[in-house]
Design a protein around this motif. Structure first.
Motif, PDB file in Angstrom:
ATOM      1  N   THR A   1      -6.964  10.864  -5.193  1.00 38.89           N
ATOM      2  CA  THR A   1      -7.012  10.334  -6.562  1.00 38.89           C
ATOM      3  C   THR A   1      -5.650   9.798  -6.972  1.00 38.89           C
ATOM      4  OG1 THR A   1      -8.761  11.889  -7.182  1.00 38.89           O
ATOM      5  CG2 THR A   1      -7.470  10.908  -8.966  1.00 38.89           C
ATOM      6  N   LEU A   2      -4.616  10.564  -6.641  1.00 45.00           N
ATOM      7  CA  LEU A   2      -3.255  10.142  -6.976  1.00 45.00           C
ATOM      8  C   LEU A   2      -2.898   8.843  -6.276  1.00 45.00           C
ATOM      9  CD1 LEU A   2      -0.452  10.604  -8.220  1.00 45.00           C
ATOM     10  CD2 LEU A   2       0.094  12.042  -6.244  1.00 45.00           C
ATOM     11  N   LEU A   3      -3.188   8.754  -4.991  1.00 40.76           N
ATOM     12  CA  LEU A   3      -2.878   7.529  -4.237  1.00 40.76           C
ATOM     13  C   LEU A   3      -3.639   6.332  -4.805  1.00 40.76           C
ATOM     14  CD1 LEU A   3      -2.864   8.915  -0.580  1.00 40.76           C
ATOM     15  CD2 LEU A   3      -0.892   8.137  -1.906  1.00 40.76           C
ATOM     16  N   SER A   4      -4.887   6.554  -5.194  1.00 38.59           N
ATOM     17  CA  SER A   4      -5.681   5.477  -5.777  1.00 38.59           C
ATOM     18  C   SER A   4      -5.050   4.981  -7.075  1.00 38.59           C
ATOM     19  CB  SER A   4      -7.104   5.968  -6.032  1.00 38.59           C
ATOM     20  OG  SER A   4      -7.864   4.971  -6.684  1.00 38.59           O
TER      21      SER A   4
ATOM     22  N   VAL B   1       8.958   5.562  -7.086  1.00 41.48           N
ATOM     23  CA  VAL B   1       9.412   5.325  -8.455  1.00 41.48           C
ATOM     24  C   VAL B   1      10.501   4.253  -8.493  1.00 41.48           C
ATOM     25  CG1 VAL B   1      10.510   6.376 -10.481  1.00 41.48           C
ATOM     26  CG2 VAL B   1       8.761   7.633  -9.210  1.00 41.48           C
ATOM     27  N   THR B   2      11.346   4.238  -7.472  1.00 45.80           N
ATOM     28  CA  THR B   2      12.383   3.202  -7.406  1.00 45.80           C
ATOM     29  C   THR B   2      11.762   1.819  -7.282  1.00 45.80           C
ATOM     30  OG1 THR B   2      13.997   4.705  -6.398  1.00 45.80           O
ATOM     31  CG2 THR B   2      14.362   2.348  -6.094  1.00 45.80           C
ATOM     32  N   ASP B   3      10.758   1.699  -6.418  1.00 46.33           N
ATOM     33  CA  ASP B   3      10.109   0.399  -6.199  1.00 46.33           C
ATOM     34  C   ASP B   3       9.172   0.016  -7.339  1.00 46.33           C
ATOM     35  OD1 ASP B   3      11.414   0.097  -3.799  1.00 46.33           O
ATOM     36  OD2 ASP B   3       9.771   0.908  -2.602  1.00 46.33           O
ATOM     37  N   ILE B   4       8.494   1.015  -7.906  1.00 43.95           N
ATOM     38  CA  ILE B   4       7.516   0.762  -8.966  1.00 43.95           C
ATOM     39  C   ILE B   4       7.773   1.749 -10.107  1.00 43.95           C
ATOM     40  CG2 ILE B   4       5.072   0.448  -9.495  1.00 43.95           C
ATOM     41  CD1 ILE B   4       4.544   0.431  -6.477  1.00 43.95           C
ATOM     42  N   PRO B   5       8.671   1.432 -11.020  1.00 42.07           N
ATOM     43  CA  PRO B   5       9.043   2.374 -12.085  1.00 42.07           C
ATOM     44  C   PRO B   5       7.867   2.919 -12.886  1.00 42.07           C
ATOM     45  CG  PRO B   5      10.594   0.563 -12.017  1.00 42.07           C
ATOM     46  CD  PRO B   5       9.486   0.198 -11.062  1.00 42.07           C
ATOM     47  N   LYS B   6       6.832   2.112 -13.051  1.00 49.31           N
ATOM     48  CA  LYS B   6       5.679   2.571 -13.835  1.00 49.31           C
ATOM     49  C   LYS B   6       4.978   3.765 -13.189  1.00 49.31           C
ATOM     50  CE  LYS B   6       1.662   0.672 -16.277  1.00 49.31           C
ATOM     51  NZ  LYS B   6       0.806  -0.524 -16.456  1.00 49.31           N
ATOM     52  N   SER B   7       5.182   3.960 -11.890  1.00 50.67           N
ATOM     53  CA  SER B   7       4.563   5.096 -11.203  1.00 50.67           C
ATOM     54  C   SER B   7       5.076   6.426 -11.740  1.00 50.67           C
ATOM     55  CB  SER B   7       4.803   5.006  -9.691  1.00 50.67           C
ATOM     56  OG  SER B   7       6.179   5.144  -9.389  1.00 50.67           O
ATOM     57  N   ALA B   8       6.253   6.416 -12.364  1.00 50.99           N
ATOM     58  CA  ALA B   8       6.808   7.646 -12.931  1.00 50.99           C
ATOM     59  C   ALA B   8       5.848   8.256 -13.948  1.00 50.99           C
ATOM     60  CB  ALA B   8       8.163   7.365 -13.575  1.00 50.99           C
ATOM     61  N   ASP B   9       5.133   7.409 -14.690  1.00 52.64           N
ATOM     62  CA  ASP B   9       4.193   7.905 -15.689  1.00 52.64           C
ATOM     63  C   ASP B   9       3.069   8.703 -15.036  1.00 52.64           C
ATOM     64  OD1 ASP B   9       5.679   6.622 -17.627  1.00 52.64           O
ATOM     65  OD2 ASP B   9       4.421   4.822 -17.625  1.00 52.64           O
ATOM     66  N   ILE B  10       2.623   8.247 -13.872  1.00 54.51           N
ATOM     67  CA  ILE B  10       1.547   8.948 -13.171  1.00 54.51           C
ATOM     68  C   ILE B  10       2.061  10.264 -12.597  1.00 54.51           C
ATOM     69  CG2 ILE B  10      -0.016   8.858 -11.187  1.00 54.51           C
ATOM     70  CD1 ILE B  10      -0.300   5.878 -11.674  1.00 54.51           C
TER      71      ILE B  10
ATOM     72  N   MET C   1       0.840  -1.198   0.000  1.00 53.97           N
ATOM     73  CA  MET C   1       0.000   0.000   0.000  1.00 53.97           C
ATOM     74  C   MET C   1       0.876   1.248   0.000  1.00 53.97           C
ATOM     75  SD  MET C   1      -2.970   1.513   0.132  1.00 53.97           S
ATOM     76  CE  MET C   1      -4.155   0.271   0.644  1.00 53.97           C
ATOM     77  N   ILE C   2       0.655   2.108  -0.979  1.00 49.27           N
ATOM     78  CA  ILE C   2       1.377   3.376  -1.057  1.00 49.27           C
ATOM     79  C   ILE C   2       0.583   4.416  -0.286  1.00 49.27           C
ATOM     80  CG2 ILE C   2       2.211   5.191  -2.606  1.00 49.27           C
ATOM     81  CD1 ILE C   2       2.465   3.046  -4.772  1.00 49.27           C
ATOM     82  N   THR C   3       1.218   5.039   0.689  1.00 51.44           N
ATOM     83  CA  THR C   3       0.563   6.048   1.517  1.00 51.44           C
ATOM     84  C   THR C   3       1.124   7.427   1.217  1.00 51.44           C
ATOM     85  OG1 THR C   3       2.178   5.859   3.312  1.00 51.44           O
ATOM     86  CG2 THR C   3       0.297   4.334   3.346  1.00 51.44           C
ATOM     87  N   LYS C   4       0.444   8.437   1.723  1.00 48.37           N
ATOM     88  CA  LYS C   4       0.847   9.817   1.458  1.00 48.37           C
ATOM     89  C   LYS C   4       2.193  10.162   2.072  1.00 48.37           C
ATOM     90  CE  LYS C   4      -1.756  11.679   5.420  1.00 48.37           C
ATOM     91  NZ  LYS C   4      -2.860  12.588   5.816  1.00 48.37           N
ATOM     92  N   GLU C   5       2.657   9.354   3.036  1.00 47.96           N
ATOM     93  CA  GLU C   5       3.943   9.618   3.693  1.00 47.96           C
ATOM     94  C   GLU C   5       5.133   9.125   2.875  1.00 47.96           C
ATOM     95  OE1 GLU C   5       0.727   9.821   6.519  1.00 47.96           O
ATOM     96  OE2 GLU C   5       1.373   8.102   5.297  1.00 47.96           O
TER      97      GLU C   5
END
Length: 227
Positions: free
Chosen positions: A51-54, A12-21, A1-5
């Motif tokens: 929305t971003l966290l979702s 991005v290091t753990d989940i490279p695809k998050s860079a696109d978001i 779970m990715i949290t706001k903290e």
């Protein structure tokens, strides 16, 4: 779970695809990535935090690099990957793209003066990045490789800080290029060359952000215990 903290760069290091978001919402994950997601969105009117966290939590946690889990590579192996994936392709892209940027400024610059400024910004970016990767290949990376094998050098911190400064300079130039090109959106009257230049500049920005992230937030962190 990715949290706001969670810090942007760590996600991005753990989940490279998050860079696109993050890129979609204009959130810096390179030079400015060492902040929490909450902090990164606090003054960003383009995105709602929930929305971003979702969206981040809906990503399939796979790595763009296939079977390579970048964060677990040794420092020398990571540098070799960076050189192969980014340094070589960057040199080739600048060689191929420069004539188009020059042509665009020459043909359309007289009636669209911002294209002349775009050419100047591109030239500065080209010089900055080519000098940067040449320094890494010839001096900085060999020094870091020696440090990995136990041959610690007293100015290792200075070496890394100099590279980070180069990254920040390139990042600022990319921001100016994005601004002057209206987020890489060519005008309706744009010719094929014009559209080609904008498309390839945006791809150059994309690759440079990934390149910088790998160095700032993965490679250099492997040396924190020596600084």
């Amino acid at each position: 779970m990715i949290t706001k903290e969670r810090h942007v760069a760590d996600v991005v290091t753990d989940i490279p695809k998050s860079a696109d978001i993050f890129r979609k919402y204009g959130i810096d994950f390179c030079c400015g990535g060492d902040v929490s997601i909450e902090h990164a969105t606090s003054n960003n009117k383009n995105v709602d935090l929930e929305t971003l966290l979702s969206q981040l939590n809906s990503i399939t946690q796979t790595d763009h690099t296939g079977n390579i889990d970048i964060k677990y590579l040794s420092a020398p192996s990571l540098m070799q990957y960076i050189q192969s994936r980014y340094h070589e392709t960057l040199r080739e892209e600048f060689k191929n793209l420069t004539p188009y940027v020059t042509k665009l400024a020459k043909v359309h610059g007289p009636n669209h003066s911002y294209l002349l400024e775009l050419k100047d910004l591109y030239t500065k970016l080209k010089q900055t990045l080519l000098q940067h990767i040449e320094d890494e290949d010839q001096h900085s990376f060999p020094k870091l490789i020696k440090a990995s094998s136990g041959n610690y050098t007293d100015n290792l911190s200075e070496t890394i800080m100099s590279l980070i400064d180069d990254h920040e300079e390139a990042g600022q130039l990319l921001k100016e290029i994005r601004s002057i090109t209206n987020n890489y959106q060519p005008p309706l009257e744009a010719c094929g060359t014009w559209r080609l230049v904008y498309q390839r500049l945006e791809k150059l920005e994309h690759d440079t952000h990934e390149h910088v992230h790998l160095e700032n937030h993965v490679l250099f962190k492997k040396y924190q215990h020596l600084l």
